[in-house]
Design a protein around this motif. Structure first.
Motif, PDB file in Angstrom:
ATOM      1  N   LEU A 145       0.820  -1.206   0.000  1.00  0.00           N
ATOM      2  CA  LEU A 145       0.000   0.000   0.000  1.00  0.00           C
ATOM      3  C   LEU A 145       0.860   1.265   0.000  1.00  0.00           C
ATOM      4  CD1 LEU A 145      -2.825  -1.032   2.489  1.00  0.00           C
ATOM      5  CD2 LEU A 145      -3.076  -0.582   0.053  1.00  0.00           C
ATOM      6  N   ALA A 146       1.980   1.215   0.726  1.00  0.00           N
ATOM      7  CA  ALA A 146       2.881   2.371   0.726  1.00  0.00           C
ATOM      8  C   ALA A 146       3.450   2.607  -0.663  1.00  0.00           C
ATOM      9  CB  ALA A 146       4.006   2.160   1.736  1.00  0.00           C
ATOM     10  N   GLY A 147       3.804   1.501  -1.353  1.00  0.00           N
ATOM     11  CA  GLY A 147       4.283   1.662  -2.720  1.00  0.00           C
ATOM     12  C   GLY A 147       3.215   2.223  -3.635  1.00  0.00           C
ATOM     13  N   LEU A 148       1.969   1.775  -3.443  1.00  0.00           N
ATOM     14  CA  LEU A 148       0.877   2.310  -4.259  1.00  0.00           C
ATOM     15  C   LEU A 148       0.665   3.801  -3.983  1.00  0.00           C
ATOM     16  CD1 LEU A 148      -1.738  -0.593  -4.073  1.00  0.00           C
ATOM     17  CD2 LEU A 148      -0.352   0.095  -6.043  1.00  0.00           C
ATOM     18  N   ILE A 149       0.828   4.200  -2.751  1.00  0.00           N
ATOM     19  CA  ILE A 149       0.700   5.625  -2.416  1.00  0.00           C
ATOM     20  C   ILE A 149       1.726   6.436  -3.188  1.00  0.00           C
ATOM     21  CG2 ILE A 149       1.027   7.306  -0.556  1.00  0.00           C
ATOM     22  CD1 ILE A 149      -0.187   5.251   1.353  1.00  0.00           C
ATOM     23  N   ILE A 150       2.970   5.927  -3.208  1.00  0.00           N
ATOM     24  CA  ILE A 150       4.023   6.650  -3.932  1.00  0.00           C
ATOM     25  C   ILE A 150       3.706   6.721  -5.420  1.00  0.00           C
ATOM     26  CG2 ILE A 150       6.469   6.585  -4.567  1.00  0.00           C
ATOM     27  CD1 ILE A 150       7.018   5.299  -1.850  1.00  0.00           C
ATOM     28  N   VAL A 151       3.218   5.606  -5.997  1.00  0.00           N
ATOM     29  CA  VAL A 151       2.901   5.583  -7.430  1.00  0.00           C
ATOM     30  C   VAL A 151       1.774   6.561  -7.743  1.00  0.00           C
ATOM     31  CG1 VAL A 151       1.980   4.150  -9.296  1.00  0.00           C
ATOM     32  CG2 VAL A 151       3.729   3.233  -7.769  1.00  0.00           C
ATOM     33  N   VAL A 152       0.703   6.521  -6.934  1.00  0.00           N
ATOM     34  CA  VAL A 152      -0.425   7.433  -7.182  1.00  0.00           C
ATOM     35  C   VAL A 152       0.008   8.876  -7.034  1.00  0.00           C
ATOM     36  CG1 VAL A 152      -2.677   8.166  -6.295  1.00  0.00           C
ATOM     37  CG2 VAL A 152      -2.170   5.726  -6.558  1.00  0.00           C
ATOM     38  N   SER A 153       0.806   9.155  -5.988  1.00  0.00           N
ATOM     39  CA  SER A 153       1.269  10.528  -5.778  1.00  0.00           C
ATOM     40  C   SER A 153       2.137  11.001  -6.942  1.00  0.00           C
ATOM     41  CB  SER A 153       2.046  10.612  -4.465  1.00  0.00           C
ATOM     42  OG  SER A 153       2.571  11.903  -4.274  1.00  0.00           O
ATOM     43  N   GLU A 154       3.015  10.103  -7.427  1.00  0.00           N
ATOM     44  CA  GLU A 154       3.892  10.489  -8.542  1.00  0.00           C
ATOM     45  C   GLU A 154       3.081  10.709  -9.821  1.00  0.00           C
ATOM     46  OE1 GLU A 154       7.598  11.551 -10.005  1.00  0.00           O
ATOM     47  OE2 GLU A 154       6.944  11.101  -7.956  1.00  0.00           O
ATOM     48  N   MET A 155       2.091   9.865 -10.057  1.00  0.00           N
ATOM     49  CA  MET A 155       1.248  10.051 -11.248  1.00  0.00           C
ATOM     50  C   MET A 155       0.494  11.376 -11.173  1.00  0.00           C
ATOM     51  SD  MET A 155      -0.282   6.197 -11.739  1.00  0.00           S
ATOM     52  CE  MET A 155      -1.394   6.741 -13.026  1.00  0.00           C
ATOM     53  N   ALA A 156      -0.044  11.696 -10.000  1.00  0.00           N
ATOM     54  CA  ALA A 156      -0.747  12.970  -9.856  1.00  0.00           C
ATOM     55  C   ALA A 156       0.196  14.147 -10.049  1.00  0.00           C
ATOM     56  CB  ALA A 156      -1.412  13.050  -8.477  1.00  0.00           C
ATOM     57  N   PHE A 157       1.424  14.004  -9.508  1.00  0.00           N
ATOM     58  CA  PHE A 157       2.394  15.091  -9.657  1.00  0.00           C
ATOM     59  C   PHE A 157       2.778  15.287 -11.121  1.00  0.00           C
ATOM     60  CE2 PHE A 157       5.819  17.866  -8.733  1.00  0.00           C
ATOM     61  CZ  PHE A 157       6.859  17.500  -9.570  1.00  0.00           C
ATOM     62  N   ASN A 158       3.042  14.178 -11.832  1.00  0.00           N
ATOM     63  CA  ASN A 158       3.439  14.299 -13.238  1.00  0.00           C
ATOM     64  C   ASN A 158       2.325  14.919 -14.078  1.00  0.00           C
ATOM     65  OD1 ASN A 158       5.968  13.180 -12.771  1.00  0.00           O
ATOM     66  ND2 ASN A 158       5.265  11.088 -13.153  1.00  0.00           N
ATOM     67  N   GLY A 159       1.067  14.475 -13.818  1.00  0.00           N
ATOM     68  CA  GLY A 159      -0.044  15.049 -14.567  1.00  0.00           C
ATOM     69  C   GLY A 159      -0.190  16.536 -14.307  1.00  0.00           C
ATOM     70  N   ALA A 160      -0.105  16.922 -13.036  1.00  0.00           N
ATOM     71  CA  ALA A 160      -0.212  18.344 -12.709  1.00  0.00           C
ATOM     72  C   ALA A 160       0.967  19.129 -13.247  1.00  0.00           C
ATOM     73  CB  ALA A 160      -0.318  18.515 -11.188  1.00  0.00           C
ATOM     74  N   ASP A 161       2.169  18.531 -13.209  1.00  0.00           N
ATOM     75  CA  ASP A 161       3.359  19.237 -13.697  1.00  0.00           C
ATOM     76  C   ASP A 161       3.260  19.515 -15.197  1.00  0.00           C
ATOM     77  OD1 ASP A 161       6.546  18.643 -14.726  1.00  0.00           O
ATOM     78  OD2 ASP A 161       6.218  20.132 -13.156  1.00  0.00           O
ATOM     79  N   ASP A 162       2.796  18.528 -15.970  1.00  0.00           N
ATOM     80  CA  ASP A 162       2.634  18.748 -17.413  1.00  0.00           C
ATOM     81  C   ASP A 162       1.633  19.848 -17.703  1.00  0.00           C
ATOM     82  OD1 ASP A 162       2.928  15.192 -18.191  1.00  0.00           O
ATOM     83  OD2 ASP A 162       4.457  16.741 -17.854  1.00  0.00           O
ATOM     84  N   GLN A 163       0.506  19.817 -16.970  1.00  0.00           N
ATOM     85  CA  GLN A 163      -0.511  20.829 -17.222  1.00  0.00           C
ATOM     86  C   GLN A 163      -0.039  22.212 -16.803  1.00  0.00           C
ATOM     87  OE1 GLN A 163      -3.238  20.081 -18.910  1.00  0.00           O
ATOM     88  NE2 GLN A 163      -3.710  22.257 -18.980  1.00  0.00           N
ATOM     89  N   LEU A 164       0.705  22.276 -15.704  1.00  0.00           N
ATOM     90  CA  LEU A 164       1.237  23.564 -15.262  1.00  0.00           C
ATOM     91  C   LEU A 164       2.252  24.115 -16.262  1.00  0.00           C
ATOM     92  CD1 LEU A 164       1.657  22.968 -11.429  1.00  0.00           C
ATOM     93  CD2 LEU A 164       0.043  24.494 -12.553  1.00  0.00           C
ATOM     94  N   ALA A 165       3.028  23.216 -16.878  1.00  0.00           N
ATOM     95  CA  ALA A 165       3.966  23.679 -17.910  1.00  0.00           C
ATOM     96  C   ALA A 165       3.208  24.302 -19.079  1.00  0.00           C
ATOM     97  CB  ALA A 165       4.823  22.514 -18.389  1.00  0.00           C
ATOM     98  N   ARG A 166       2.082  23.699 -19.463  1.00  0.00           N
ATOM     99  CA  ARG A 166       1.269  24.289 -20.524  1.00  0.00           C
ATOM    100  C   ARG A 166       0.662  25.618 -20.077  1.00  0.00           C
ATOM    101  NH1 ARG A 166      -0.186  21.623 -24.919  1.00  0.00           N
ATOM    102  NH2 ARG A 166      -2.158  22.768 -25.027  1.00  0.00           N
ATOM    103  N   LEU A 167       0.271  25.692 -18.811  1.00  0.00           N
ATOM    104  CA  LEU A 167      -0.276  26.949 -18.309  1.00  0.00           C
ATOM    105  C   LEU A 167       0.773  28.057 -18.343  1.00  0.00           C
ATOM    106  CD1 LEU A 167      -2.404  25.705 -15.271  1.00  0.00           C
ATOM    107  CD2 LEU A 167      -3.239  26.614 -17.438  1.00  0.00           C
ATOM    108  N   VAL A 168       2.032  27.685 -18.067  1.00  0.00           N
ATOM    109  CA  VAL A 168       3.106  28.685 -18.162  1.00  0.00           C
ATOM    110  C   VAL A 168       3.228  29.194 -19.592  1.00  0.00           C
ATOM    111  CG1 VAL A 168       5.602  29.009 -17.991  1.00  0.00           C
ATOM    112  CG2 VAL A 168       4.372  27.831 -16.172  1.00  0.00           C
ATOM    113  N   LEU A 169       3.160  28.265 -20.568  1.00  0.00           N
ATOM    114  CA  LEU A 169       3.213  28.686 -21.973  1.00  0.00           C
ATOM    115  C   LEU A 169       2.025  29.582 -22.314  1.00  0.00           C
ATOM    116  CD1 LEU A 169       4.320  25.382 -23.773  1.00  0.00           C
ATOM    117  CD2 LEU A 169       5.707  27.403 -23.309  1.00  0.00           C
TER     118      LEU A 169
END
Length: 462
Positions: A25-49
Motif C-alpha cells: 500500500l505504501a508503494g501504491l501511495i508513492i505511485v499514485v502521488s507520482e502520477m498525480a504530480f506528473n499530470g499536474a506538472d505537465d498541465q502547469l507547464a502548458r499553463l506557463v506557456l
C-alpha cells in the motif's frame, strides 16, 4: 456481521501478510502521488506557456500603440526623440509576433496560429501605414500625411488589431481556466487516491501491531496536530490578509504619488510648452496678416489645435489627480465628478451628499471609489439613472453608488472584476467595510463605510 469483521481483522493482524500488504500500500501511495504530480506538472507547464502567450499578446498590442503614439508625437513636434520609441516599438512588435508563433507551435494550437497569421498581417499593414505617413511628412507632404491620418483607415485597422488581440486573449484565458480545472481535478484525484491508500496502510499497520491503545493515542495526537495546524493556518491567513491590506495601501499610495508627480510635470512642462506656442502664434499673427494673409486660416487651425491640446492636458491632469479634491474638498469634488459624468454620457446622476469628517487618504479613497464605479457604469451597466449618496452615520461615513442598469450575478466568477477587488482592498486599508449588491436586471449598488474622525472639541477650537 460485526463479530465476523472483528475476527477477520484480528486474524489478518496476526497473519504474516499484514506487513507485506502495508508495504504494498505504501508503494501504491508513492505511485499514485507520482502520477498525480506528473499530470499536474505537465498541465502547469502548458499553463506557463499560455501565460507567456497572454504576455506576448499584451506586449504586441502595447507596442503597436506605442508606435502610433511615437508617430503622432513626431508629426506634432518634428522631434527626433519620438522616432526612437517608434522604431523600438516597431521592432518589438515584430519580435512579439515571432515569439507568439513559436509558443503556439509548442502548444500545438493550429486555430490560434491561423488567427495570429491574420493579426500579423493587420499589424504589418498598420506599421506600413504609420511608416507611409512618416515618409510623407519627411518629404514635405504634411497635408497629405494629415489627410491620410484623418481618413480613418488607421483607426479602423487599429480597432481590428485590438479586436483580434482581445479574441486571442479571451481564448487563452478560457484555456487557462480549463487547464486550471484539469490541474485541480488531477490533484483532487491524486489526493483521494493517496488518502484512501493511506487509510488502508494505517489500517494494515494497526492490525499488524494490534495495539488498540496506541491507535487511540495516535488518533488523539493526530487530532491535536490537526487542530494546531488549523490554528496556525488561521493565524497565517490573518497575517497574510493583513499584509495584503498593507500592500494595497502601499501600492495605492505609491500610485497616487506617481499620479500627482505626473500631473505636476504635465502642468508645469507641457502646459508651459503649449502656452508658449500660443503666445508665439499670437505674436506672429499681425505680421502674417500683413505679409501672408493666405496663411491666416492655417494659423487659426493651429491655434484651435493648441487649445484642444491644452484642454486634453487639463483633462488628463484631472484624471491623474483631481485638483477639485485638493482645492475644494470632497463634496465639491464629487459634485464636479458626477456632473461631468452626467454631461458626458447623458445619464442623470442624483446626488445626496452630506459633510463628513474623513482623513485626506479616506477622502481620496471615497473619490476613487465613486470614480471607478461611474467608469464601470459607463462601460457595462447601460443604466438610465445613477444615485450617489454620502451620508454621516455618526462614527462612520457611508458612500453608496447605485444604478438601475443590467446588473450581474455576484456568485459567478468574473475575469474582469479586478477593479472591484482593488476597491475592496483600498477600503479595508482605511479600516472600512466594502459592500456589493447586484443581480441580473436589477442594477448594482456599491457601498463602503469608513470610520470618521472625532469632531473637534472646545480645546481644539480655542
Amino acid at each position: 456481521m460485526f463479530s465476523t469483521l472483528t475476527r477477520w481483522t484480528h486474524r489478518l493482524g496476526r497473519s504474516a501478510l499484514a506487513l507485506p500488504l502495508a508495504v504494498l500500500l505504501a508503494g501504491l501511495i508513492i505511485v499514485v502521488s507520482e502520477m498525480a504530480f506528473n499530470g499536474a506538472d505537465d498541465q502547469l507547464a502548458r499553463l506557463v506557456l499560455m501565460g507567456r502567450v497572454r504576455l506576448q499578446i499584451t506586449l504586441l498590442l502595447q507596442r503597436i500603440t506605442d508606435a502610433e503614439s511615437g508617430q503622432r508625437g513626431y508629426l506634432l513636434t518634428s522631434g527626433n526623440d519620438y522616432l526612437a520609441p517608434y522604431r523600438d516599438a516597431n521592432l518589438d512588435a515584430q519580435r512579439a509576433i515571432g515569439d507568439l508563433q513559436g509558443l503556439y507551435r509548442q502548444l500545438g494550437d493550429s486555430a490560434s496560429q491561423s488567427a495570429l497569421h491574420t493579426l500579423a498581417q493587420d499589424v504589418q499593414t498598420k506599421l506600413s501605414e504609420l511608416n507611409a505617413v512618416l515618409m510623407m511628412h519627411d518629404a514635405g507632404r504634411t497635408t497629405a500625411a494629415v489627410d491620410l491620418m484623418r481618413s480613418g483607415i488607421g483607426r479602423e485597422r487599429m480597432e481590428s488589431i485590438r479586436n483580434q488581440a482581445n479574441a486571442l486573449l479571451d481564448a487563452e484565458n478560457q484555456r487557462i481556466v480549463n487547464g486550471l480545472a484539469e490541474v485541480f481535478s488531477t490533484l483532487r484525484q491524486g489526493r483521494a487516491g493517496v488518502a484512501v491508500l493511506t487509510l488502508l496502510g494505517l489500517l494494515m499497520l494497526v492490525l499488524f501491531l494490534r495495539q488498540g491503545r496506541q491507535m487511540d493515542r495516535q488518533r488523539a495526537l493526530q487530532q491535536a496536530r490537526v487542530l494546531a495546524e488549523r490554528d496556525r493556518l488561521e493565524a497565517e491567513v490573518r497575517a497574510r490578509t493583513h499584509e495584503l491590506i498593507e500592500l494595497a495601501r502601499h501600492l495605492e499610495t505609491t500610485r497616487e504619488d506617481e499620479r500627482a508627480r505626473l500631473a505636476r510635470d504635465l502642468h508645469d512642462e507641457l502646459g508651459a510648452l503649449l502656452t508658449a506656442a500660443k503666445l508665439d502664434l499670437a505674436r506672429m499673427r499681425p505680421k502674417l496678416q500683413q505679409d501672408l494673409p493666405e496663411l491666416l486660416p492655417r494659423i487659426g487651425h493651429l491655434v484651435e489645435t493648441l487649445n484642444s491640446g491644452i484642454a486634453l492636458k487639463r483633462r488628463i491632469i484631472e484624471d491623474l489627480r483631481p485638483s477639485s479634491l485638493d482645492n475644494l474638498g470632497l463634496l465639491p469634488a464629487l459634485e464636479v465628478l458626477c456632473a461631468d459624468f452626467a454631461d458626458r454620457l447623458g445619464v442623470p446622476v442624483i446626488t445626496q451628499l452630506e459633510p463628513v469628517r474623513l482623513t485626506a487618504s479616506a477622502d481620496l479613497t471615497v473619490f476613487r471609489l465613486v470614480q471607478e464605479s461611474l467608469n464601470n457604469i459607463a462601460k457595462y451597466a447601460n443604466a438610465t439613472e445613477v444615485q450617489v449618496c454620502l451620508q454621516d452615520r455618526g462614527a462612520t461615513a457611508s458612500i453608496t453608488v447605485r444604478d438601475n442598469g443590467l446588473g450581474f450575478d455576484t456568485a459567478l466568477p468574473g475575469l474582469a472584476r479586478h477593479g472591484l477587488v482593488g476597491m475592496r482592498y483600498r477600503v479595508e486599508a482605511e479600516q472600512g467595510q466594502f459592500s456589493l449588491q447586484s443581480a441580473p436586471g436589477q442594477g448594482t449598488a456599491l457601498g463602503a463605510r469608513l470610520p470618521q474622525q472625532a469632531p473637534p472639541g472646545p480645546d481644539s477650537a480655542r
